[in-house]
Design an enzyme around this catalytic site. Structure first.
Site, PDB file in Angstrom:
ATOM      1  N   ASP A   1     -17.606 -31.813 -65.900  1.00 21.68           N
ATOM      2  CA  ASP A   1     -16.342 -31.417 -66.540  1.00 21.68           C
ATOM      3  C   ASP A   1     -15.992 -29.970 -66.183  1.00 21.68           C
ATOM      4  OD1 ASP A   1     -16.127 -33.921 -67.848  1.00 21.68           O
ATOM      5  OD2 ASP A   1     -17.532 -33.247 -69.370  1.00 21.68           O
TER       6      ASP A   1
ATOM      7  N   HIS B 115     -18.558 -35.549 -73.767  1.00 21.72           N
ATOM      8  CA  HIS B 115     -18.211 -35.989 -72.408  1.00 21.72           C
ATOM      9  C   HIS B 115     -17.535 -37.355 -72.440  1.00 21.72           C
ATOM     10  CE1 HIS B 115     -18.270 -36.490 -68.111  1.00 21.72           C
ATOM     11  NE2 HIS B 115     -18.945 -37.630 -68.237  1.00 21.72           N
TER      12      HIS B 115
HETATM   13  P1  NAD Z   1     -25.185 -46.973 -59.919  1.00 23.13           P
HETATM   14  O1  NAD Z   1     -25.050 -48.379 -60.405  1.00 23.13           O
HETATM   15  O2  NAD Z   1     -24.703 -46.658 -58.557  1.00 23.13           O
HETATM   16  O3  NAD Z   1     -26.697 -46.519 -60.004  1.00 23.13           O
HETATM   17  C1  NAD Z   1     -27.465 -46.705 -61.148  1.00 23.13           C
HETATM   18  C2  NAD Z   1     -28.899 -46.864 -60.732  1.00 23.13           C
HETATM   19  O4  NAD Z   1     -29.655 -47.033 -61.921  1.00 23.13           O
HETATM   20  C3  NAD Z   1     -29.152 -48.094 -59.833  1.00 23.13           C
HETATM   21  O5  NAD Z   1     -29.868 -47.713 -58.683  1.00 23.13           O
HETATM   22  C4  NAD Z   1     -29.979 -49.003 -60.728  1.00 23.13           C
HETATM   23  O6  NAD Z   1     -30.929 -49.781 -60.015  1.00 23.13           O
HETATM   24  C5  NAD Z   1     -30.659 -47.977 -61.618  1.00 23.13           C
HETATM   25  N1  NAD Z   1     -31.210 -48.546 -62.836  1.00 23.13           N
HETATM   26  C6  NAD Z   1     -30.716 -49.525 -63.631  1.00 23.13           C
HETATM   27  N2  NAD Z   1     -31.577 -49.757 -64.642  1.00 23.13           N
HETATM   28  C7  NAD Z   1     -32.610 -48.910 -64.483  1.00 23.13           C
HETATM   29  C8  NAD Z   1     -33.815 -48.670 -65.196  1.00 23.13           C
HETATM   30  N3  NAD Z   1     -34.120 -49.366 -66.281  1.00 23.13           N
HETATM   31  N4  NAD Z   1     -34.649 -47.721 -64.743  1.00 23.13           N
HETATM   32  C9  NAD Z   1     -34.337 -46.993 -63.638  1.00 23.13           C
HETATM   33  N5  NAD Z   1     -33.230 -47.186 -62.916  1.00 23.13           N
HETATM   34  C10 NAD Z   1     -32.375 -48.124 -63.342  1.00 23.13           C
HETATM   35  O7  NAD Z   1     -24.449 -46.032 -60.994  1.00 23.13           O
HETATM   36  P2  NAD Z   1     -24.043 -44.494 -60.821  1.00 23.13           P
HETATM   37  O8  NAD Z   1     -22.697 -44.406 -60.257  1.00 23.13           O
HETATM   38  O9  NAD Z   1     -25.171 -43.775 -60.178  1.00 23.13           O
HETATM   39  O10 NAD Z   1     -23.929 -44.048 -62.362  1.00 23.13           O
HETATM   40  C11 NAD Z   1     -25.055 -44.001 -63.189  1.00 23.13           C
HETATM   41  C12 NAD Z   1     -24.687 -43.565 -64.592  1.00 23.13           C
HETATM   42  O11 NAD Z   1     -24.217 -42.211 -64.596  1.00 23.13           O
HETATM   43  C13 NAD Z   1     -23.578 -44.377 -65.247  1.00 23.13           C
HETATM   44  O12 NAD Z   1     -23.899 -44.621 -66.579  1.00 23.13           O
HETATM   45  C14 NAD Z   1     -22.372 -43.465 -65.164  1.00 23.13           C
HETATM   46  O13 NAD Z   1     -21.420 -43.745 -66.154  1.00 23.13           O
HETATM   47  C15 NAD Z   1     -23.023 -42.126 -65.374  1.00 23.13           C
HETATM   48  N6  NAD Z   1     -22.238 -40.964 -64.954  1.00 23.13           N
HETATM   49  C16 NAD Z   1     -22.292 -39.857 -65.745  1.00 23.13           C
HETATM   50  C17 NAD Z   1     -21.603 -38.710 -65.393  1.00 23.13           C
HETATM   51  C18 NAD Z   1     -21.664 -37.479 -66.254  1.00 23.13           C
HETATM   52  O14 NAD Z   1     -20.823 -36.591 -66.077  1.00 23.13           O
HETATM   53  N7  NAD Z   1     -22.623 -37.328 -67.137  1.00 23.13           N
HETATM   54  C19 NAD Z   1     -20.853 -38.690 -64.209  1.00 23.13           C
HETATM   55  C20 NAD Z   1     -20.822 -39.836 -63.422  1.00 23.13           C
HETATM   56  C21 NAD Z   1     -21.519 -40.980 -63.817  1.00 23.13           C
HETATM   57  C1  LMR Z   2     -17.249 -38.943 -65.032  1.00 20.56           C
HETATM   58  O1  LMR Z   2     -16.803 -38.105 -65.810  1.00 20.56           O
HETATM   59  O2  LMR Z   2     -16.847 -39.028 -63.846  1.00 20.56           O
HETATM   60  C2  LMR Z   2     -18.332 -39.866 -65.489  1.00 20.56           C
HETATM   61  O3  LMR Z   2     -18.558 -39.764 -66.847  1.00 20.56           O
HETATM   62  C3  LMR Z   2     -18.150 -41.268 -65.038  1.00 20.56           C
HETATM   63  C4  LMR Z   2     -17.012 -41.976 -65.702  1.00 20.56           C
HETATM   64  O4  LMR Z   2     -17.232 -43.077 -66.214  1.00 20.56           O
HETATM   65  O5  LMR Z   2     -15.892 -41.472 -65.686  1.00 20.56           O
END
Ligand code: NAD
Ligand code: LMR
Length: 314
Positions: free
Chosen positions: A150, A177
């Protein structure tokens, strides 16, 4: 020795985040854990000539190996949004994933700094805290919700508007967030904005995640910018704890009493050898920002309670 474990390391965020962490020369061991595909990611990254020794772990039976001795645990494991979903819609799947990973961390590396990326962050951070409490190893100073994206976004959008250097633009973003819980404090930037600019910037910072979800059109949410933001946050943690730099600050979602009635809140936090060293109060807000805070409180409160109840009522 500085060990960082990435849980969810083979995912959209996990891979580029692990790449950026491999380039961080303070790290001596990078443990990559996922339920699939870790061997390939680990083999690939292990060829990069930086100090971190890269190890890959797959499946629950190898989770202990990934976590043992970890100084920092970063969790981007879980499902991302598709268009039309809120972050809270991810709770059903991600709450259980985060709870299981936190349970293993509480057993195998209870003193590690926990950096939680998995959404909904407003609820997953309380989940980790409740798991650590249940195991008698809770230390509020060591559990962080990563909201750095953010701030990264806000800095980019403001610097584009004001023609400032993006790297030295610094917009505090407080609260939580998700949507209305994301509160950009534009009045603290030293720039002046028209009401229309404030309106547009606020909307874009609050819904920057949706912008990416829409553009990816079903293929997930922000991964590359999140990896950058996550690596920046881990770097700050290590600068403060390992390199003993002083004055290292990040906005991060932690146990806090700065906002009345909310157990968790993000404001500027000074990091130190033990994690949180000082939580800055909510900065002085103008009338518009006060309204944003008022709108954030009920949703944040509900998100926090949902996370707490998930562990307590299990
Ligand atoms: P993705 O699906 O590309 O990757 C997720 C990974 O987690 C996969 O490799 C999957 O195999 C793994 N996984 C699933 N269950 C698991 C477990 N029990 N143990 C270990 N690994 C496991 O998803 P992504 O795009 O990498 O996003 C991941 C998360 O991050 C989502 O929840 C998304 O909303 C979040 N996110 C948060 C922010 C933030 O600002 N905090 C920003 C972007 C995304
Ligand atoms: C973001 O801010 O990009 C992440 O929290 C992923 C989402 O779901 O928007």
């Amino acid at each position: 020795m500085v060990k960082v474990a990435v849980l969810g390391a083979a995912g959209g965020i996990g891979q580029p985040l692990s790449l950026l962490l491999k380039a961080n020369t303070t790290i001596t061991e990078l443990a990559l854990f996922d339920i699939a595909n870790t061997a390939g990611v680990a083999a690939d990254l292990s060829h990069i000539n930086t100090p971190a020794k890269v190890t890959g772990y797959k499946g629950d039976e190898q989770l202990e190996g990934a976590l043992k001795g970890a100084d920092v645990v970063v969790i981007p494991a879980g499902v991302p949004r598709k268009p039309g979903m809120t972050r809270d819609d991810l709770f059903k799947i991600n709450a259980g994933i985060v709870k299981n990973l936190a349970t293993a961390a509480a057993k195998h590396c209870p003193k590690a700094f926990m950096a939680i990326i998995s959404n909904p962050v407003n609820s997953t951070v309380p989940i980790v805290a409740e798991v650590f409490k249940a195991h008698g190893v809770y230390d509020a100073k060591r559990i962080f919700g990563v909201t750095t994206l953010d701030i990264v976004r806000a800095n980019t959008f403001v610097s584009e508007l004001k023609n400032t250097e993006p790297q030295s633009t610094n917009v505090p973003v407080i609260g939580g967030h998700s949507g209305v819980t994301i509160i950009p404090v534009l009045s603290a930037t030293g720039h002046s904005f028209t009401d229309e600019q404030v309106e547009r910037l606020t909307q874009r910072i609050q819904y920057g995640g949706d912008e990416v979800v829409k553009a990816k059109d079903g293929a997930g949410s922000a991964t590359l910018s999140m990896a950058y933001a996550g690596a920046r946050f881990v770097n700050s943690l290590l600068e403060a704890s390992v390199l003993k730099k002083t004055g290292v600050t990040e906005c991060t979602y932690v146990k806090s009493d700065v906002a009345e009635g909310l157990e968790y809140f993000s404001t500027v936090v000074e990091l130190g050898p033990e994690g949180v060293s000082k939580i800055h109060p909510i900065p002085s807000l103008n009338a518009h920002e006060k309204k944003l805070l008022d709108a954030a409180v009920p949703e944040l409160k509900a998100n926090i309670q949902k996370g707490v109840d998930f562990v307590k009522n299990a």
